[in-house]
Design a protein around this motif. Structure first.
Motif, PDB file in Angstrom:
ATOM      1  N   MET A   1       0.707  -1.148   0.041  1.00 15.37           N
ATOM      2  CA  MET A   1       0.005  -0.098   0.006  1.00 15.37           C
ATOM      3  C   MET A   1       0.859   1.361  -0.131  1.00 15.37           C
ATOM      4  O   MET A   1       1.774   1.348   0.706  1.00 15.37           O
ATOM      5  N   ILE A   2       0.677   2.237  -0.909  1.00 13.53           N
ATOM      6  CA  ILE A   2       1.347   3.243  -1.157  1.00 13.53           C
ATOM      7  C   ILE A   2       0.821   4.381  -0.092  1.00 13.53           C
ATOM      8  O   ILE A   2      -0.503   4.806  -0.087  1.00 13.53           O
ATOM      9  N   THR A   3       1.523   5.282   0.705  1.00 14.56           N
ATOM     10  CA  THR A   3       1.261   6.218   1.760  1.00 14.56           C
ATOM     11  C   THR A   3       1.128   7.341   0.721  1.00 14.56           C
ATOM     12  O   THR A   3       1.488   7.705  -0.521  1.00 14.56           O
ATOM     13  N   GLU A   4       0.407   8.489   1.469  1.00 10.99           N
ATOM     14  CA  GLU A   4       0.264   9.720   0.557  1.00 10.99           C
ATOM     15  C   GLU A   4       1.696  10.534   0.612  1.00 10.99           C
ATOM     16  O   GLU A   4       2.082  10.828  -0.665  1.00 10.99           O
ATOM     17  N   LYS A   5       2.682  10.225   1.460  1.00 12.74           N
ATOM     18  CA  LYS A   5       3.883  10.537   1.407  1.00 12.74           C
ATOM     19  C   LYS A   5       4.646  10.072   0.094  1.00 12.74           C
ATOM     20  O   LYS A   5       5.349  10.683  -0.662  1.00 12.74           O
ATOM     21  N   GLU A   6       4.785   8.638  -0.100  1.00 14.24           N
ATOM     22  CA  GLU A   6       5.119   8.066  -1.223  1.00 14.24           C
ATOM     23  C   GLU A   6       4.469   8.508  -2.565  1.00 14.24           C
ATOM     24  O   GLU A   6       5.416   8.543  -3.466  1.00 14.24           O
ATOM     25  N   GLU A   7       3.080   8.768  -2.465  1.00 10.65           N
ATOM     26  CA  GLU A   7       2.624   9.066  -3.598  1.00 10.65           C
ATOM     27  C   GLU A   7       3.076  10.403  -4.131  1.00 10.65           C
ATOM     28  O   GLU A   7       3.343  10.781  -5.288  1.00 10.65           O
ATOM     29  N   SER A   8       3.341  11.448  -2.957  1.00 12.89           N
ATOM     30  CA  SER A   8       3.816  12.589  -3.363  1.00 12.89           C
ATOM     31  C   SER A   8       5.231  12.450  -3.978  1.00 12.89           C
ATOM     32  O   SER A   8       5.433  13.357  -4.880  1.00 12.89           O
ATOM     33  N   ILE A   9       6.036  11.749  -3.261  1.00 10.40           N
ATOM     34  CA  ILE A   9       7.370  11.482  -3.966  1.00 10.40           C
ATOM     35  C   ILE A   9       7.535  11.072  -5.391  1.00 10.40           C
ATOM     36  O   ILE A   9       8.059  11.469  -6.442  1.00 10.40           O
ATOM     37  N   ILE A  10       6.460  10.018  -5.558  1.00 11.11           N
ATOM     38  CA  ILE A  10       6.289   9.600  -6.958  1.00 11.11           C
ATOM     39  C   ILE A  10       5.879  10.607  -8.031  1.00 11.11           C
ATOM     40  O   ILE A  10       6.401  10.603  -9.246  1.00 11.11           O
ATOM     41  N   ASN A  11       5.005  11.249  -7.469  1.00  6.48           N
ATOM     42  CA  ASN A  11       4.599  12.449  -8.384  1.00  6.48           C
ATOM     43  C   ASN A  11       5.637  13.519  -8.628  1.00  6.48           C
ATOM     44  O   ASN A  11       5.698  14.216  -9.840  1.00  6.48           O
ATOM     45  N   GLN A  12       6.498  13.826  -7.802  1.00  3.82           N
ATOM     46  CA  GLN A  12       7.530  14.656  -7.902  1.00  3.82           C
ATOM     47  C   GLN A  12       8.490  13.918  -8.732  1.00  3.82           C
ATOM     48  O   GLN A  12       9.043  14.829  -9.826  1.00  3.82           O
ATOM     49  N   LYS A  13       8.905  12.920  -8.821  1.00  5.76           N
ATOM     50  CA  LYS A  13       9.662  12.115  -9.837  1.00  5.76           C
ATOM     51  C   LYS A  13       8.958  12.295 -11.275  1.00  5.76           C
ATOM     52  O   LYS A  13       9.891  12.402 -12.062  1.00  5.76           O
ATOM     53  N   GLN A  14       7.700  11.941 -11.165  1.00 10.57           N
ATOM     54  CA  GLN A  14       7.171  11.939 -12.599  1.00 10.57           C
ATOM     55  C   GLN A  14       7.305  13.489 -13.184  1.00 10.57           C
ATOM     56  O   GLN A  14       7.365  13.457 -14.228  1.00 10.57           O
ATOM     57  N   GLY A  15       7.016  14.412 -12.412  1.00 15.60           N
ATOM     58  CA  GLY A  15       7.233  15.825 -12.863  1.00 15.60           C
ATOM     59  C   GLY A  15       8.446  16.020 -13.407  1.00 15.60           C
ATOM     60  O   GLY A  15       8.583  16.678 -14.359  1.00 15.60           O
ATOM     61  N   ILE A  16       9.671  15.499 -13.085  1.00 14.20           N
ATOM     62  CA  ILE A  16      10.930  15.803 -13.575  1.00 14.20           C
ATOM     63  C   ILE A  16      11.057  15.051 -14.758  1.00 14.20           C
ATOM     64  O   ILE A  16      11.575  15.658 -15.691  1.00 14.20           O
ATOM     65  N   ILE A  17      10.704  13.790 -14.781  1.00 11.98           N
ATOM     66  CA  ILE A  17      10.570  12.901 -15.991  1.00 11.98           C
ATOM     67  C   ILE A  17       9.851  13.484 -17.108  1.00 11.98           C
ATOM     68  O   ILE A  17      10.269  13.629 -18.241  1.00 11.98           O
ATOM     69  N   GLU A  18       8.591  13.930 -16.969  1.00  9.81           N
ATOM     70  CA  GLU A  18       7.851  14.690 -17.808  1.00  9.81           C
ATOM     71  C   GLU A  18       8.571  15.955 -18.482  1.00  9.81           C
ATOM     72  O   GLU A  18       8.541  15.996 -19.547  1.00  9.81           O
ATOM     73  N   ASP A  19       9.182  16.699 -17.688  1.00 10.68           N
ATOM     74  CA  ASP A  19       9.768  17.907 -17.956  1.00 10.68           C
ATOM     75  C   ASP A  19      10.855  17.721 -19.074  1.00 10.68           C
ATOM     76  O   ASP A  19      11.106  18.310 -19.915  1.00 10.68           O
ATOM     77  N   LEU A  20      11.725  16.590 -18.760  1.00 10.14           N
ATOM     78  CA  LEU A  20      12.785  16.101 -19.697  1.00 10.14           C
ATOM     79  C   LEU A  20      12.283  15.655 -21.050  1.00 10.14           C
ATOM     80  O   LEU A  20      12.798  16.126 -21.884  1.00 10.14           O
ATOM     81  N   LYS A  21      10.993  14.886 -21.071  1.00  9.82           N
ATOM     82  CA  LYS A  21      10.291  14.437 -22.217  1.00  9.82           C
ATOM     83  C   LYS A  21      10.149  15.740 -23.107  1.00  9.82           C
ATOM     84  O   LYS A  21      10.242  15.652 -24.154  1.00  9.82           O
ATOM     85  N   VAL A  22       9.161  16.677 -22.359  1.00 11.52           N
ATOM     86  CA  VAL A  22       8.789  17.764 -23.241  1.00 11.52           C
ATOM     87  C   VAL A  22       9.987  18.648 -23.723  1.00 11.52           C
ATOM     88  O   VAL A  22       9.814  19.163 -24.873  1.00 11.52           O
ATOM     89  N   CYS A  23      11.201  18.696 -23.234  1.00 10.57           N
ATOM     90  CA  CYS A  23      12.289  19.250 -23.672  1.00 10.57           C
ATOM     91  C   CYS A  23      13.003  18.769 -24.879  1.00 10.57           C
ATOM     92  O   CYS A  23      13.500  19.147 -25.760  1.00 10.57           O
ATOM     93  N   ILE A  24      12.784  17.402 -25.237  1.00  8.62           N
ATOM     94  CA  ILE A  24      13.107  16.786 -26.384  1.00  8.62           C
ATOM     95  C   ILE A  24      12.355  16.403 -27.332  1.00  8.62           C
ATOM     96  O   ILE A  24      12.500  15.807 -28.487  1.00  8.62           O
ATOM     97  N   SER A  25      10.892  16.866 -26.939  1.00 12.26           N
ATOM     98  CA  SER A  25       9.710  16.645 -28.142  1.00 12.26           C
ATOM     99  C   SER A  25      10.138  17.620 -29.293  1.00 12.26           C
ATOM    100  O   SER A  25      10.344  18.918 -28.611  1.00 12.26           O
ATOM    101  N   TYR A  26       9.508  17.576 -30.039  1.00 11.75           N
ATOM    102  CA  TYR A  26       9.756  18.515 -31.544  1.00 11.75           C
ATOM    103  C   TYR A  26       8.358  18.562 -32.060  1.00 11.75           C
ATOM    104  O   TYR A  26       7.943  17.527 -32.776  1.00 11.75           O
TER     105      TYR A  26
END
Length: 165
Positions: A1-26
């Protein structure tokens, strides 16, 4: 079971990864692409200008042309996946550490140093372009809050001593 804190951390990580993807999309944009190509032409060595002129001509004529921003991308999907895996591995390792462990600080420090080292290597491989200032702040927050979640309070000190981004 994922806690609220763990979900927040996963969302933070996903935000970083999505930002990287946007920067190389054309998305082709004739005006922006022409400006980019012209800048490349002006800065290019004489022997490389002919190829760039052909790309400019294709762009002007509405023909298919090479993405002019490729010259500025120093990381790709593979590098983004590697960072994603490094962060997943870090989160998983920190998550399983027992908060009551006698050597908690030492275990967390080892995981922190290993993670920072891996990010440093990847960032260096990407010519220092992978982690910009926005991502740096987000990575520090993500790593520090993950460590704090298991009771380790000195993560920011270690991150700042070891990071090269």
């Amino acid at each position: 079971m994922i806690t609220e804190k763990e979900e927040s951390i996963i969302n933070q990580k996903q935000g970083i990864i999505e930002d990287l993807k946007v920067c190389i999309s054309y998305t082709p944009n004739k005006e922006n692409d022409l400006l980019c190509l012209m800048e490349q032409y002006l800065k290019a060595e004489e022997k490389n200008r002919r190829k760039i002129l052909k790309e400019i001509e294709r762009c002007i004529n509405g023909e298919k042309y090479e993405n002019p921003f490729l010259a500025y991308n120093h990381y790709d999907e593979k590098d983004i996946r590697k960072l994603d895996n490094i962060l997943d591995e870090f989160i998983d390792k920190v998550r399983v550490i027992s908060k009551t462990s006698n050597d908690l600080d030492q275990k967390v420090e080892e995981i922190l140093v290993d993670t920072i080292f891996k990010i440093n290597e990847l960032h260096d491989k990407c010519y220092g372009e992978l982690v910009d200032s926005w991502r740096s702040i987000r990575l520090i927050e993500l790593i520090a809050s993950s460590a704090k979640g298991v009771g380790y309070e000195n993560a920011i000190d270690i991150i700042n001593k070891k990071r090269l981004w």
